[in-house]
Design a protein around this motif. Structure first.
Motif, PDB file in Angstrom:
ATOM      1  N   THR A 137       0.839  -1.206   0.000  1.00  0.00           N
ATOM      2  CA  THR A 137       0.000   0.000   0.000  1.00  0.00           C
ATOM      3  C   THR A 137       0.871   1.253   0.000  1.00  0.00           C
ATOM      4  OG1 THR A 137      -0.061   0.264   2.400  1.00  0.00           O
ATOM      5  CG2 THR A 137      -1.708  -1.220   1.446  1.00  0.00           C
TER       6      THR A 137
ATOM      7  N   ALA B 221       0.499   3.844   1.776  1.00  0.00           N
ATOM      8  CA  ALA B 221       0.727   4.279   3.157  1.00  0.00           C
ATOM      9  C   ALA B 221       1.929   3.547   3.765  1.00  0.00           C
ATOM     10  CB  ALA B 221      -0.529   4.042   4.000  1.00  0.00           C
ATOM     11  N   ASP B 222       2.018   2.239   3.530  1.00  0.00           N
ATOM     12  CA  ASP B 222       3.163   1.475   4.039  1.00  0.00           C
ATOM     13  C   ASP B 222       4.462   1.931   3.374  1.00  0.00           C
ATOM     14  OD1 ASP B 222       1.646   0.028   5.804  1.00  0.00           O
ATOM     15  OD2 ASP B 222       1.562  -1.795   4.566  1.00  0.00           O
TER      16      ASP B 222
END
Ligand SMILES: O=C(O)CCC(=O)c1ccccc1C(=O)O
Ligand SMILES: [Mg+2]
Length: 324
Positions: A197, A199-200
């Motif tokens: 993702t 975000a990761d």
């Protein structure tokens, strides 16, 4: 007086080309030829299996519809067209209008998919910027970390572009980073899409100080180019993104956000790849594009790629599947 042709091509690939879950034995696609009086322009429409949403057949169907309209004087709506169709058709229009400069950037970031030692040797012979691209995330993350480290130690001035294609969990990404000594992390120009993702991936960049770039994320619904900590570049694959106008807008937004824009291949034939080299020289001057994909083919199409020895199939040898 407008006229147009649609050619179908099939080109043999090197035996080892794997796209995500399948082997790509033959590259298939379409070439459009637009004419208006003396002016002529070409474009390539070649959805990439496993990456494009559309199939070659769907793209071919839509291309015929839009070409039909184009011949009768209508302007295609690229915002609603399939990305590969929008790219090929808009490129042909641009070339026909004389809007695509002749000079290309044929420097490539050599792609390392096999033996790292071969690439070290190639790089040591390279003049100018030493940039290399390494696919990571296919084997153990620890091995990837050691390979990156080895390159940076062997060639201190190297600027590595790594590409994980969203393969890592945060833990795997950490295992990779652990092996790249902190003082070597600046040798990584960027790591494309480390995690599953965005975000990761952002968290990874913040934790490790390793710069990242968006590739898949650029094609996500609702993506907007913005400056974010740890993000230094966006990769633009026109066949997957859409019209040349859309690609130019992305380049402009990237530059406004102080990001590097990298024009990259979706395994177009030498015809489309050469146009991408010209597009890159024009839109992203001074940035080496990600176009080292000719080596994956066993034949070229119409336009020879510099220093490529592969046989060239001419357009005149292809089947014209539609014309008006
Ligand atoms: O971007 C490059 O340098 C080469 C092109 C490349 O890596 C690629 C080509 C086709 C499909 C996917 C990818 C990828 O980014 O993984
Ligand atoms: Mg990528």
């Amino acid at each position: 007086m407008r006229s147009a042709k649609l050619y179908q091509y099939q080109l043999p690939m090197d035996s080892g080309v794997i796209l995500r879950n399948q082997r790509l034995v033959t590259r298939e696609g379409w070439i459009v030829e637009l004419r208006d009086g003396e002016a002529v322009g070409f474009g390539e429409i070649a959805p990439l299996p496993e990456f494009s949403q559309e199939t070659a057949e769907q793209a071919g169907q839509q291309a015929q519809q839009l070409l039909n309209a184009w011949v009768s004087g209508e302007a295609p709506d690229y915002a609603t067209a399939l990305p590969s169709v929008a790219f090929g058709l808009s490129m042909a229009e641009l070339e026909m209008a004389g809007g695509l400069p002749a000079e290309g950037n044929y420097q490539v970031a050599p792609l390392c998919a096999g033996d790292p030692d071969d690439l070290v040797e190639e790089l040591s012979k390279m003049s100018g910027d030493k940039i290399a691209k390494i696919k990571v995330g296919m084997y153990e993350a620890v091995r990837d970390g050691m390979v990156a480290n080895m390159f940076i130690e062997a060639i201190p001035e190297i600027r590595l572009r790594l590409d994980a294609n969203r393969k890592w969990t945060p833990l795997k990404a950490q295992q990779f980073a652990k092996y790249v000594k902190p003082e070597h992390r600046a040798g990584i120009a960027f790591l494309e899409e480390p995690c599953k993702t965005p975000a990761d991936s952002l968290a990874f960049a913040a934790e490790t100080g390793i710069n990242i770039a968006w590739d898949e994320t650029v094609r996500d619904e609702g993506f907007e180019v913005k400056a974010e900590p740890g993000v230094v570049a966006i990769v633009i694959k026109p066949t997957l993104v859409g019209s040349v106008q859309r690609c130019m807008a992305l380049v402009k937004q990237a530059h406004e956000a102080k990001l590097t824009a990298v024009i990259s291949s979706s395994m177009e034939s030498s015809l489309g790849l050469s146009q991408l080299a010209r597009f890159a020289a024009w839109q992203t001057p001074g940035v080496i594009p990600g176009l080292d994909t000719m080596q994956l083919f066993r034949a070229q199409l119409e336009t020879p790629w510099p220093n490529c020895e592969l046989p060239v199939t001419g357009l005149s040898e292809l089947e014209v599947v539609w014309q008006k």
